[in-house]
Enzyme design. Structure first.
Site, PDB file in Angstrom:
ATOM      1  N   VAL A  67       1.326  -3.721   3.995  1.00 28.19           N
ATOM      2  CA  VAL A  67       1.308  -4.992   4.724  1.00 28.19           C
ATOM      3  C   VAL A  67       2.528  -5.855   4.425  1.00 28.19           C
ATOM      4  O   VAL A  67       2.696  -6.911   5.039  1.00 28.19           O
ATOM      5  CB  VAL A  67       0.004  -5.788   4.465  1.00 28.19           C
ATOM      6  CG1 VAL A  67      -1.195  -5.036   4.997  1.00 28.19           C
ATOM      7  CG2 VAL A  67      -0.154  -6.141   2.999  1.00 28.19           C
TER       8      VAL A  67
ATOM      9  N   TYR B 227      -4.379  -2.113  -9.827  1.00 32.16           N
ATOM     10  CA  TYR B 227      -4.209  -2.040  -8.375  1.00 32.16           C
ATOM     11  C   TYR B 227      -3.300  -3.152  -7.850  1.00 32.16           C
ATOM     12  O   TYR B 227      -2.375  -2.899  -7.064  1.00 32.16           O
ATOM     13  CB  TYR B 227      -5.579  -2.100  -7.695  1.00 32.16           C
ATOM     14  CG  TYR B 227      -5.504  -2.109  -6.191  1.00 32.16           C
ATOM     15  CD1 TYR B 227      -5.103  -0.976  -5.499  1.00 32.16           C
ATOM     16  CD2 TYR B 227      -5.819  -3.255  -5.462  1.00 32.16           C
ATOM     17  CE1 TYR B 227      -5.015  -0.977  -4.116  1.00 32.16           C
ATOM     18  CE2 TYR B 227      -5.739  -3.262  -4.084  1.00 32.16           C
ATOM     19  CZ  TYR B 227      -5.337  -2.124  -3.416  1.00 32.16           C
ATOM     20  OH  TYR B 227      -5.250  -2.123  -2.052  1.00 32.16           O
TER      21      TYR B 227
ATOM     22  N   SER C 142       0.794  -1.233   0.000  1.00 34.05           N
ATOM     23  CA  SER C 142       0.000   0.000   0.000  1.00 34.05           C
ATOM     24  C   SER C 142       0.823   1.279   0.000  1.00 34.05           C
ATOM     25  O   SER C 142       0.266   2.364  -0.186  1.00 34.05           O
ATOM     26  CB  SER C 142      -0.955   0.012   1.197  1.00 34.05           C
ATOM     27  OG  SER C 142      -2.011  -0.899   0.992  1.00 34.05           O
TER      28      SER C 142
ATOM     29  N   TYR D  16      -4.312   3.831   8.297  1.00 35.72           N
ATOM     30  CA  TYR D  16      -5.674   3.327   8.470  1.00 35.72           C
ATOM     31  C   TYR D  16      -6.229   3.712   9.842  1.00 35.72           C
ATOM     32  O   TYR D  16      -6.098   4.866  10.256  1.00 35.72           O
ATOM     33  CB  TYR D  16      -5.715   1.809   8.221  1.00 35.72           C
ATOM     34  CG  TYR D  16      -4.965   1.410   6.981  1.00 35.72           C
ATOM     35  CD1 TYR D  16      -5.369   1.887   5.725  1.00 35.72           C
ATOM     36  CD2 TYR D  16      -3.836   0.594   7.033  1.00 35.72           C
ATOM     37  CE1 TYR D  16      -4.673   1.541   4.571  1.00 35.72           C
ATOM     38  CE2 TYR D  16      -3.146   0.251   5.885  1.00 35.72           C
ATOM     39  CZ  TYR D  16      -3.558   0.721   4.650  1.00 35.72           C
ATOM     40  OH  TYR D  16      -2.874   0.404   3.533  1.00 35.72           O
TER      41      TYR D  16
END
Length: 315
Positions: A261, A191, A64, A243
């Site tokens: 991650v 993505y 990410s 997040y």
């Protein structure tokens, strides 16, 4: 500079020896194979001086963190029109949550949760085919880092596709609201491939320098984004980059940062340095456990928190 070398070496040694290393992501099979003993740190100052520690030259899946570069490109394509399709607020929910999309008409809270990054990928498709978008992103990151060896790990991209059921659900749900405008397979191909970028701490810190230098790549002198846009991307990294753990990260480090991650974190000390840490073990919120601690140690030692007066001894 010798003092910064000492600080980086001490952090690397402490993190290498830490007994509680978090849990490696296991829902993407290639990530589950990464040894939790790994730790790397890279600090690149505004003048280009590099300070490296641990496994700083070993490539890892940035996951990410790639959303920062994709957002930068999408803003270049669409400008502030992008914010009609993606919000700018912290989500307070897990990175792959679908909960808020129904009540908020398919508009993701911010571009760093999965739903928001999928919309950004859809925006990047524009008039291009998926392979062209992926190529554009790869060239962009290579140019930022000044390193043509940076590549996409196709095994990771394939595994993302095979296990990305929640991301498919997010994309189809947003398409039902008209906020995904291309074929879901095409959007998710972009993505998944961007998340599969493999970079070392050193390469990633080099690529992030424009965010520490008012939008300018100091190696080339090129204005990547305007200084205002660089500040706004940093603001989003500070408020949304971790997040539902973003507040805690800001509280402890005082730096804009974006996690992945794969265990990496790209952090920015505006006007001073671009920083990357990597430790694959994650905390319960999905952020690098030791990476977060390492950045906390770094800001304690240097005073680089954006909430402290700017120091003169390391800039």
């Amino acid at each position: 500079m010798l003092e910064l070398d000492r600080i980086v070496a001490a952090i690397a040694a402490e993190m290498k020896a830490a007994p509680d290393r978090g849990k490696v992501a296991d829902y993407i099979p290639p990530l589950a194979c990464v040894p939790p003993s790994k730790f790397g740190i890279a600090v690149v100052l505004a003048d280009g001086t590099c300070h490296l520690g641990g496994d700083a030259e070993e490539p890892f899946s940035i996951q990410s963190i790639s959303k920062v570069f994709a957002l930068t490109l999408a803003l270049g394509e669409l400008g502030d029109e992008l914010w009609r399709r993606v919000g700018r607020e912290p989500s307070g929910s897990a990175f792959n949550s679908i909960v808020q999309l129904e009540s908020e008409s398919g508009i993701p809270r911010n571009p760093f949760i999965n739903a928001g990054a999928i919309v950004v990928a859809d925006i990047l498709l524009g008039r291009f085919r998926p392979n062209e978008v992926i190529g554009n992103l790869l060239r962009f990151v290579r140019n930022l880092a000044g390193d043509e060896s940076i590549a996409i790990d196709e095994a990771v991209a394939h595994a993302e596709h095979q296990t990305g059921f929640r991301n498919f659900a997010l994309a189809y749900y947003m398409r039902s609201f008209g906020n995904i405008r291309h074929a879901v397979e095409d959007t998710l191909s972009v993505y998944f491939h961007q998340c599969a970028l493999a970079m070392s701490c050193h390469q990633l810190a080099l690529a992030g320098r424009y965010l520490a230098n008012d939008g300018r790549n100091p190696s080339t002198g090129q204005n990547v984004v305007t200084s205002q846009r660089a500040r706004r991307i940093n603001a989003l990294m500070m408020s949304c980059g971790h997040y539902d753990n973003s507040g805690e990260f800001a509280f402890r480090t005082g730096l804009p940062g974006k996690s992945g991650v794969g265990g990496g974190i790209l952090a920015v000390a505006p006007g001073i340095a671009s920083i990357t840490v990597w430790s694959p073990g994650l905390n319960e919120k999905g952020n690098s456990q030791l990476g977060s601690l390492a950045l906390e140690r770094l800001t304690q030692a240097t005073g680089w928190s954006v909430f402290e007066p700017r120091p003169d001894n390391y800039a």
